[in-house]
Design an enzyme around this catalytic site. Structure first.
Site, short mmCIF file in Angstrom:
data_model
loop_
_atom_site.label_atom_id
_atom_site.label_comp_id
_atom_site.label_asym_id
_atom_site.label_seq_id
_atom_site.Cartn_x
_atom_site.Cartn_y
_atom_site.Cartn_z
N LYS A 55 45.64 -23.96 90.53
CA LYS A 55 46.45 -24.67 89.53
C LYS A 55 45.62 -24.96 88.28
CE LYS A 55 49.47 -26.71 93.03
NZ LYS A 55 49.81 -27.86 93.87
N GLN B 268 48.16 -34.04 94.89
CA GLN B 268 48.17 -32.92 95.83
C GLN B 268 48.47 -33.40 97.25
OE1 GLN B 268 47.91 -29.60 95.08
NE2 GLN B 268 48.34 -29.24 97.24
N ASP C 88 56.13 -32.76 89.88
CA ASP C 88 56.68 -32.14 91.09
C ASP C 88 58.09 -32.63 91.41
OD1 ASP C 88 54.76 -30.30 92.01
OD2 ASP C 88 53.50 -31.89 92.81
#
Ligand code: NAP
Length: 309
Positions: free
Chosen positions: A55, A99, A125
């Protein structure tokens, strides 16, 4: 034996990234800075280290600035929350990613607790309760990356969603449930399956679009699949057992050579035999994975643009 078209997630991911370049340039002109993504990585999970590295690399390649904060395996929910709050306050940060998974020692509810501290406008997200609610109401701006990427791939591949029967295997908060919402908003008829579903093959074989997000290598075999349908493989399982790889792909498969060289191969949920029944399939690797990263970048840019207005 293979007749299905392979859907090119890698190519679609690259096309999505290219479209972001002029938007990032325009954002820089308007704001005097680059879009900023804060990433919090707690603990030592091997997969997470690799995902975060990928990422960061993808962001840097596009000119998105990354503020990577690391916490140790024995850190507390309070410490994670405190980092998230400092990223919430930071004016140069447009998007925040925590994460998953957080270290097991933090407890089963830690992720939900932490996701809900993220400013909804920066929740890249789309995992906080506000954004989950907005998604359910079809008012979403930041929807989870993997299911959003799958919608993009279906659209780019000209596979009709409206009126299709979409069957999703898996009901996780990050893939299965948001996938169902997005398909529903696009007027598919949606069925969600999980580990307690009775006669899975009977249910999935009615799908025009079958999406498997389980993490069980080779689960979806030809009898699960309606002839000519589209099969999307979200599963990514790292397999180290040679017998398991050869049972799925056969003794002659080049994957065995990769396994011998690297010690592991990444295997999807969909058995290779499905290609002789389906109309279109996504490969693993090179299918859904690259789209997930592309949509993370896209959501970061969207969050940055929204904060400017
Ligand atoms: P998860 O939270 O582990 O959920 C797995 C789901 O599969 C659960 O809903 C479970 O049912 C269901 N399931 C398990 N065994 C089953 C069976 N035999 N038959 C039917 N359903 C079954 O998984 P996730 O986080 O959504 O991830 C799923 C897979 O996608 C993993 O391999 C993950 O690595 C991969 N993934 C890939 C990407 C990407 O970008 N390519 C992104 C995210 C995830 P219950 O709810 O009843 O337990």
């Amino acid at each position: 034996m293979s007749s299905a078209k392979t859907l090119d997630g890698k190519g679609a991911g690259e096309a999505i990234r290219e479209l972001l370049r002029p938007r990032i340039a325009a954002f820089r002109v308007a704001s005097g800075r680059s879009p900023g993504l804060g990433i919090l990585l707690a603990g030592n999970d091997g997969g997470s280290q690799i995902y975060v590295r990928n990422k960061v690399h993808a962001c840097e390649e596009l000119g998105i600035v990354v503020d990577l904060r690391r916490l140790s395996e024995d850190s507390t929910v309070e410490q994670v929350t405190s980092v998230v709050n400092s990223l919430n306050r930071d004016e140069s940060i447009d998007a925040i990613l925590v994460q998953s998974p957080l270290p097991a020692g933090m407890g089963a509810e830690a992720e939900k607790e932490v996701f809900n501290v993220i400013d909804p406008g920066k929740d890249v997200d789309g995992f906080c309760a506000v954004n989950v609610g907005r998604l359910a109401q079809n008012r979403s701006t930041l929807a989870p990356a993997t299911p959003s990427g799958i919608i993009e791939l279906l659209d780019r591949s000209k596979i009709q969603i409206q009126g299709a029967h979409a069957v999703i295997i898996g009901r996780s908060d990050i893939v299965g449930k948001p996938m169902a919402m997005l398909m529903l908003h696009r007027h598919a008829t949606v069925t969600i399956c999980h580990s307690r579903t009775q006669d899975l093959a009977m249910v999935t074989s009615r799908a025009d679009i079958l999406i498997s997000a389980v993490g069980h290598p080779g689960l979806v075999i030809p009898k699960f699949v309606k002839p000519g349908s589209t099969v999307i493989d979200v599963g990514t399982t790292r397999v180290t057992d040679r017998r398991q790889v050869s049972a799925i792909f056969g003794e002659e498969s080049p994957r065995l050579e990769v396994l011998d060289r690297r010690g592991a191969v990444v295997v999807g949920d969909v058995h290779p035999g499905v290609a002789s029944v389906a109309g279109a399939v996504t490969p693993v690797p090179g299918g859904v994975g690259p789209l997930t990263i592309a949509m993370l970048l896209s959501n970061t840019v969207k969050a940055a643009e929204t904060r400017l207005t």
